[in-house]
Enzyme design. Structure first.
Site, PDB file in Angstrom:
ATOM      1  N   GLY A  14       0.768  -1.245   0.000  1.00  0.00           N
ATOM      2  CA  GLY A  14       0.000   0.000   0.000  1.00  0.00           C
ATOM      3  C   GLY A  14       0.796   1.290   0.000  1.00  0.00           C
ATOM      4  O   GLY A  14       0.322   2.317   0.498  1.00  0.00           O
ATOM      5  N   ASN A  16       1.412   3.139  -2.594  1.00  0.00           N
ATOM      6  CA  ASN A  16       0.666   4.093  -3.428  1.00  0.00           C
ATOM      7  C   ASN A  16      -0.589   4.577  -2.707  1.00  0.00           C
ATOM      8  O   ASN A  16      -0.964   5.748  -2.823  1.00  0.00           O
ATOM      9  CB  ASN A  16       0.318   3.483  -4.781  1.00  0.00           C
ATOM     10  N   ARG A  67     -15.684 -14.640 -10.273  1.00  0.00           N
ATOM     11  CA  ARG A  67     -15.111 -13.288 -10.310  1.00  0.00           C
ATOM     12  C   ARG A  67     -16.232 -12.241 -10.253  1.00  0.00           C
ATOM     13  O   ARG A  67     -16.144 -11.230  -9.566  1.00  0.00           O
ATOM     14  CB  ARG A  67     -14.314 -13.136 -11.618  1.00  0.00           C
ATOM     15  N   HIS A 111       0.574   1.555 -13.045  1.00  0.00           N
ATOM     16  CA  HIS A 111       1.329   0.410 -13.560  1.00  0.00           C
ATOM     17  C   HIS A 111       2.805   0.795 -13.652  1.00  0.00           C
ATOM     18  O   HIS A 111       3.128   1.880 -14.133  1.00  0.00           O
ATOM     19  CB  HIS A 111       0.792   0.014 -14.937  1.00  0.00           C
TER      20      HIS A 111
HETATM   21  C1  GRF Z   1       3.239  -0.739  -7.630  1.00  0.00           C
HETATM   22  O1  GRF Z   1       4.488  -0.922  -8.234  1.00  0.00           O
HETATM   23  C2  GRF Z   1       2.183  -0.470  -8.654  1.00  0.00           C
HETATM   24  O2  GRF Z   1       2.669   0.220  -9.774  1.00  0.00           O
HETATM   25  C3  GRF Z   1       1.761  -1.862  -9.063  1.00  0.00           C
HETATM   26  O3  GRF Z   1       1.818  -2.616  -7.875  1.00  0.00           O
HETATM   27  C4  GRF Z   1       2.731  -2.023  -6.973  1.00  0.00           C
HETATM   28  C5  GRF Z   1       1.970  -1.740  -5.712  1.00  0.00           C
HETATM   29  O4  GRF Z   1       2.784  -1.244  -4.690  1.00  0.00           O
HETATM   30  N1  GRF Z   1       0.465  -1.840  -9.683  1.00  0.00           N
HETATM   31  P1  GRF Z   1       2.126  -0.620  -3.391  1.00  0.00           P
HETATM   32  O5  GRF Z   1       1.230  -1.688  -2.787  1.00  0.00           O
HETATM   33  O6  GRF Z   1       1.347   0.587  -3.797  1.00  0.00           O
HETATM   34  O7  GRF Z   1       3.284  -0.284  -2.494  1.00  0.00           O
END
Ligand code: GRF
Length: 215
Positions: A14, A16, A67, A111
């Site tokens: 988490g 991000n 799903r 991404h």
């Molecule tokens: C990040 O590298 C994001 O780009 C990808 O998964 C990873 C998640 O990292 N989709 P975090 O959980 O946000 O640290």
């Protein structure tokens, strides 16, 4: 100003999510995070949300027959919380076409590559193997195809001599934490106009180039 209500879907550490929580802690940020949903119990992202005082929900995907059924349960929770924008932040499940369609132009993903290069997993290893000199990250609107959809923000970093995947991932991640709040801000402010597979907005970097190696 009314702030857009955001739901964040996570599956892991988490970082991000943290960048989004930090941005939204500023009352002038045009979006607030009202719900964090994880498909995996006890991940660190849930602790981050709790520390920020944001409600969390664990919906383990394993408990659902399909799903579609799992996505419907998430959708119900998001709608009940009044969510207007969904952010995928390291959410490691494919989403059903119906769910994606119902959040069209209102769901974004980050991404770790400069799309459309390197969709899917292990992007940093693949970038190094391909001998790239520039790599980066992309925030895009989510469409039914994996890691596809109109691009909102991209950030590029150099691939340096001697980089391994971890070093490169760390350099990209630092930019992810800036790109994601920026993209959410643009979307929440209504600055994104989508036509076909392109997103247009009244925002751009100053002219210039990142050249690696330096000329
Ligand atoms: C990040 O590298 C994001 O780009 C990808 O998964 C990873 C998640 O990292 N989709 P975090 O959980 O946000 O640290």
């Amino acid at each position: 100003m009314s702030r857009k209500k955001v739901g964040v879907l996570v599956s892991g550490r988490g970082s991000n999510l943290q960048a989004l929580l930090d941005a939204a802690a500023d009352p002038s940020f045009p979006a607030e995070i009202v719900l964090v949903i994880s498909n995996i119990p006890e991940v660190y992202a849930l602790e981050r949300a709790a520390k920020a005082g944001v409600p969390t929900l664990v919906i383990p995907h394993k408990g659902f027959p399909s799903r579609e059924a799992f996505d419907a349960e998430m959708d119900k929770a998001l709608r009940a919380a009044g969510v207007e924008i969904v952010c995928l932040a390291g959410f490691m499940r494919l989403l059903s076409a119906g769910f994606v369609e119902s959040w069209r132009n209102a769901m974004i993903n980050i991404h770790p590559s400069l799309l459309p290069s390197f969709k899917g997993l292990h992007t940093h290893e693949r970038a190094i193997e391909a001998g790239l000199k520039l790599h980066g990250c992309t925030v895009h609107l989510v469409t039914p195809d994996l890691d596809d959809g109109p691009i909102l923000v991209q950030a590029a970093v150099p691939v340096l001599p001697g980089d391994n995947a971890d070093a490169l991932a760390a350099r990209v991640l630092e930019q992810e934490h800036k790109a994601y709040p920026l993209a959410l801000r643009l979307l929440a402010e209504g600055k994104v106009n989508v036509s076909g597979n392109c997103a247009h907005m009244d925002a751009a970097a100053p002219a210039g180039a990142l050249v690696n190696p330096a000329p």
